[in-house]
Structures are given as structure tokens and as C-alpha cells.
Write a protein that holds these residues in place. Sequence first.
Motif, PDB file in Angstrom:
ATOM      1  N   VAL A 151       0.829  -1.200   0.000  1.00  0.00           N
ATOM      2  CA  VAL A 151       0.000   0.000   0.000  1.00  0.00           C
ATOM      3  C   VAL A 151       0.867   1.255   0.000  1.00  0.00           C
ATOM      4  O   VAL A 151       1.734   1.437   0.864  1.00  0.00           O
ATOM      5  N   LEU A 152       0.630   2.109  -0.988  1.00  0.00           N
ATOM      6  CA  LEU A 152       1.295   3.402  -1.090  1.00  0.00           C
ATOM      7  C   LEU A 152       0.345   4.483  -0.586  1.00  0.00           C
ATOM      8  O   LEU A 152      -0.854   4.434  -0.870  1.00  0.00           O
ATOM      9  N   SER A 153       0.871   5.452   0.130  1.00  0.00           N
ATOM     10  CA  SER A 153       0.054   6.549   0.637  1.00  0.00           C
ATOM     11  C   SER A 153       0.378   7.815  -0.129  1.00  0.00           C
ATOM     12  O   SER A 153       1.531   8.256  -0.154  1.00  0.00           O
ATOM     13  N   ALA A 154      -0.648   8.393  -0.749  1.00  0.00           N
ATOM     14  CA  ALA A 154      -0.441   9.594  -1.554  1.00  0.00           C
ATOM     15  C   ALA A 154       0.125  10.727  -0.718  1.00  0.00           C
ATOM     16  O   ALA A 154       0.973  11.500  -1.177  1.00  0.00           O
ATOM     17  N   THR A 155      -0.363  10.861   0.513  1.00  0.00           N
ATOM     18  CA  THR A 155       0.128  11.881   1.432  1.00  0.00           C
ATOM     19  C   THR A 155       0.415  11.242   2.781  1.00  0.00           C
ATOM     20  O   THR A 155      -0.206  10.246   3.160  1.00  0.00           O
ATOM     21  N   GLN A 156       1.379  11.818   3.475  1.00  0.00           N
ATOM     22  CA  GLN A 156       1.679  11.399   4.839  1.00  0.00           C
ATOM     23  C   GLN A 156       1.454  12.590   5.769  1.00  0.00           C
ATOM     24  O   GLN A 156       1.891  13.694   5.437  1.00  0.00           O
ATOM     25  N   PRO A 157       0.802  12.381   6.911  1.00  0.00           N
ATOM     26  CA  PRO A 157       0.328  11.095   7.426  1.00  0.00           C
ATOM     27  C   PRO A 157      -1.140  10.778   7.120  1.00  0.00           C
ATOM     28  O   PRO A 157      -1.595   9.682   7.404  1.00  0.00           O
ATOM     29  N   ALA A 158      -1.880  11.720   6.564  1.00  0.00           N
ATOM     30  CA  ALA A 158      -3.341  11.604   6.506  1.00  0.00           C
ATOM     31  C   ALA A 158      -3.814  10.348   5.784  1.00  0.00           C
ATOM     32  O   ALA A 158      -4.633   9.580   6.319  1.00  0.00           O
ATOM     33  N   GLN A 159      -3.336  10.115   4.574  1.00  0.00           N
ATOM     34  CA  GLN A 159      -3.845   8.983   3.812  1.00  0.00           C
ATOM     35  C   GLN A 159      -3.370   7.646   4.363  1.00  0.00           C
ATOM     36  O   GLN A 159      -4.108   6.657   4.330  1.00  0.00           O
ATOM     37  N   GLU A 169      -2.827   6.990   7.563  1.00  0.00           N
ATOM     38  CA  GLU A 169      -3.610   6.722   8.758  1.00  0.00           C
ATOM     39  C   GLU A 169      -5.061   6.390   8.408  1.00  0.00           C
ATOM     40  O   GLU A 169      -5.694   5.559   9.071  1.00  0.00           O
ATOM     41  N   ALA A 170      -5.588   7.007   7.355  1.00  0.00           N
ATOM     42  CA  ALA A 170      -6.950   6.672   6.930  1.00  0.00           C
ATOM     43  C   ALA A 170      -7.031   5.216   6.492  1.00  0.00           C
ATOM     44  O   ALA A 170      -8.002   4.509   6.803  1.00  0.00           O
ATOM     45  N   PHE A 171      -6.018   4.748   5.772  1.00  0.00           N
ATOM     46  CA  PHE A 171      -6.027   3.350   5.349  1.00  0.00           C
ATOM     47  C   PHE A 171      -5.908   2.422   6.554  1.00  0.00           C
ATOM     48  O   PHE A 171      -6.677   1.464   6.704  1.00  0.00           O
ATOM     49  N   ALA A 172      -4.922   2.695   7.418  1.00  0.00           N
ATOM     50  CA  ALA A 172      -4.665   1.801   8.545  1.00  0.00           C
ATOM     51  C   ALA A 172      -5.832   1.758   9.526  1.00  0.00           C
ATOM     52  O   ALA A 172      -6.176   0.690  10.061  1.00  0.00           O
ATOM     53  N   GLU A 173      -6.449   2.895   9.777  1.00  0.00           N
ATOM     54  CA  GLU A 173      -7.467   2.972  10.819  1.00  0.00           C
ATOM     55  C   GLU A 173      -8.886   2.759  10.316  1.00  0.00           C
ATOM     56  O   GLU A 173      -9.779   2.453  11.110  1.00  0.00           O
ATOM     57  N   GLU A 174      -9.100   2.905   8.993  1.00  0.00           N
ATOM     58  CA  GLU A 174     -10.454   2.755   8.463  1.00  0.00           C
ATOM     59  C   GLU A 174     -10.598   1.565   7.509  1.00  0.00           C
ATOM     60  O   GLU A 174     -11.562   0.798   7.602  1.00  0.00           O
ATOM     61  N   VAL A 175      -9.644   1.397   6.591  1.00  0.00           N
ATOM     62  CA  VAL A 175      -9.758   0.322   5.613  1.00  0.00           C
ATOM     63  C   VAL A 175      -9.400  -1.028   6.219  1.00  0.00           C
ATOM     64  O   VAL A 175     -10.091  -2.034   5.983  1.00  0.00           O
ATOM     65  N   VAL A 176      -8.335  -1.077   7.009  1.00  0.00           N
ATOM     66  CA  VAL A 176      -7.893  -2.360   7.563  1.00  0.00           C
ATOM     67  C   VAL A 176      -8.990  -3.038   8.390  1.00  0.00           C
ATOM     68  O   VAL A 176      -9.215  -4.248   8.236  1.00  0.00           O
ATOM     69  N   PRO A 177      -9.714  -2.329   9.265  1.00  0.00           N
ATOM     70  CA  PRO A 177     -10.820  -3.006   9.972  1.00  0.00           C
ATOM     71  C   PRO A 177     -11.887  -3.565   9.029  1.00  0.00           C
ATOM     72  O   PRO A 177     -12.463  -4.626   9.298  1.00  0.00           O
TER      73      PRO A 177
END
Length: 485
Positions: free
Chosen positions: A407-415, A417-425
Motif C-alpha cells: 500500500v502506497l500513501s499519496a500523502t503522509q500522514p493523513a492517507q 492513517e486513513a487506510f490503517a485505521e479505516e480500511v484495515v478493519p
Amino acid sequence: MSRLIIGAMVRTVGAYPSGWRVPGAHRDPRGDAAVLRRTAEVAEAAGLDYLFFGDWLATGEDLAYRDPYLVARIDPISAVTYLAGITSRIGLIATANTSYADPYTLARATASIDVLSGGRAGLNLVTGAEPRAAGNFGVDAHAANEVRYDRAVEFEHVLRRLWDSFEDGAIVADPATGLYLDPARLHATDFHGQHLSVTGPLNVVRPVQGHLPIVHAGTSPRSRLFAAQSADIALVAVSGLEQAAALREELRALAFESGRDDRTLKVIAPVMPIVGPTLEAAQQIADRLSELVPIAEDWPDGAPASLPETRSLAHLSHLVGVDLTDLTPDREVTDHLAAQFTSFGEELVEIVAERTGRYPGAERSSTLRHLVVAASVNASMVVGTAPDIAAEFAAWAEAEAVDGFNVLSATQPAQFEAFAEEVVPELRRLGVIGDAPEHDVTLRERLGLARPYNVHVSPSDLGLRLASAGDALGRAAVERSPRHP
């Protein structure tokens, strides 16, 4: 449905060329330590399998426009060493270039990291695509692809022999007898090839994992052959599910033909999710990222020479079959204009619509800038809410198109953290990934890989097999390659 491996490819200033320009984004590499620490904390809490650190052995002003994350970055071995001390569960994969690295030094560093981290280290072996790197290492020119891979094959072979210098029971440390080392269980490397000569043994005990999981990414037929024969993870850049499934089948067939258990080769694809609370919000994030990418026409007096040639209306004109050079970058794409495009131009219009919600004739119409960016920024993006993105991952898992995603994040840290905290669950809820391990496990265990035998004592040690395009296996790779340009 197959369960997926999920890792994060860490680029501290963001993986999208304009990611650092978004409000709140990290943009100064001098502050990377804090970003690395926060990224590791969030990733480990989410239960991601590993953090992945790429590398680039040169810099220049052109990278500031093309890939800003490459301009200045922490050495990957240093990054994983730093994070090994402040994490306890997540895997840590560093990159090394076999064209310029010293195998003994690298084997010592990586074995040490694996021991110190409790078996959480991995190693991505690359041969290099940056010609400027040669001068940084006192070499006149970057070697040809075939030569680089011949050296890489020797390098990987030597690494395993060095890692296996000590058998697991070699250190006796018996205070009663005074015997510290069983000399029969210490093995010299004694490798003398065309490109490398290493005597050994390594002065670090065998890694906790036996061998660190080896990763390889590449697009040439020879790189696929190397991945199929020697890697535990093959990183493959693909444009869609069907291509991914075909390439995974091809790599596993090549692995089987090479005499290995093809199930031990994990095929991982990079992906850039853009996460928003609604589809429209996610599309607006992608839209803003596109608008912030500079293209040639933004400079009335001429673009910088270091700007990629693909970032221009002239290049777009060639792709879509219509002369656009007299227009402005923010000119809307009308239905009439889009109707004149080539089939590739039509694909670009669809890509922009999927990512940004903009399309010809709509209230929010796509612009020529959007098309330039879609054509010139190589990113496999999935845009939507956390459930949207999880559902897309699930579709790939159901089709067995890949074994996982980087997983690549377009921006750090917002994107990130959005993936880790919202998509992963959501992925966990759908059964796409399992629960985070309740106890410490090695990276190999996370990847579903067994601990290998010691190559010095195992009957399965087949020795070095130099494979090239002239061999039967190499020819098979070459013959398959046209399906996946």
C-alpha cells in the motif's frame, strides 16, 4: 477466498508527486524520524504485515518534479534498524542494490537486524535502474541488464551461504566443558564466481528466520525469472485484476518449472488507495492531487529542463491523436473534443472520471491537466470510502489475482492513517485479512513461509544455477513476456 498479505511501502513525503503540497502533509525530510516512528506505531497497531523501504542511489533536480520522495531519503537499512528498536511485531523490509552492494557487509547487517528484531527483517534485492548511481560507486557506467542479473544471481546465492555460516547449534557455550563453538557446524562460504568472490564464514549467528524473506520487483523477462527462481515475494506493477491474475499464474508456473514449490512464491501488487468519508470526498482528494501536479504549460516562459517530458500538452496530443498545444491546461474536455480522441485517450477520460468524478459534459468537467496527469503519473489508484476499497481488495482476493498488496500513501500522514485505521478493519470484517497475531511471530510466518534448511547441510541445496535468456527457463520467460508489456 484467499487471505491477503498487506504491507505498506513507506515514502515519508508521500507517494504522489504532489502529495507533499497538500495542507498538513509532511514535506521536510529532516523530520523523517518522527514520521517513521508514527508510521510504525500506526501500522503495528493496525496489524499490517510489514513496512517496506525502497531505495534510489542518486539524486537530482529532475526528481523534485518526477518523484519528490526520491530527492532525499533515509538509507533503508538505517530505517529498519531504527524501527526495529521501537516496534515488536511488524515486519521490516529494506532494499539493497546488488549491482553496488558488498554481499558480506549486507549479509552481516541484515542478519544482525533479524537477530535484534526477533526475526522480523526482510530484504528487497534490486539491480538498479538509475544510470547516475554508477558514478557514485566509482564505476564508469551502469552495467547492462543481463550482466546485472548474472551478478544478482551470484549475490543471492552468496547471501544464503553467508547467512547459513553457523548451524543453529554451532554455539555450544557449555561452561562445564569450556566448549564455546562446535567447529564442525561453522561453514565457509567459499564462493568464487564470475562477479563475486567471498570466502566467509559470516561473523553473525544464523538469522532467526534462517534466511530473510527475499523480495524482487522488475518488469523485464530476466527479472521475472530471478523472482520466480530466487524470491519469496515478487512485486508486480499491474493495471488491473485480469493482468494481475495472468502474471501471477505466469510467475508461479515459472517457479514450478524451476524446481521449487510454486506456492512459496507470493505475488504482491502495489496500490495507492485514496480514502474519504464518502466517494465524493475521496474523489475530491484525488482531484486536488491532480491539480497540484505541475505541467509544462504552467511556465509561460518555458518549463524547467528537468520537468518530465510526459508532463505536457504536447505529449498528451500525441497520446490522444488531437493537437492540443494551442489550448490551456485548464481547458475543459467537452464531449465534442473527447469524441476525437484515440482509444487510449478514451481510456484516460475514464480513468479521470473514476478517480475524480470529473467527465466531459458534467457540471465538474475533466480538464486537459487531469488527462496529462493521468497519463504521466504511474499509480495504480483505488478511490473511495473504506468499505469501497476493502471490497475492491476482496474482489482481487476472491479471484486469487494476487497474494497481497503493497500500500502506497499519496500523502503522509493523513492517507496512511486513513487506510490503517479505516480500511484495515473493513478488510478484517470481510475476512480478507486475518486477526493480528496475539503473540510475536517472524516475518516468514506472517507470509506463510517455512523456515528454510541450512544450505550447507541440507540435501535440497542444489547449488548455484545461473539462468539466463539462453536457458530453457529463460526462453520461457521471454516468450511469455509480450502478454505483460
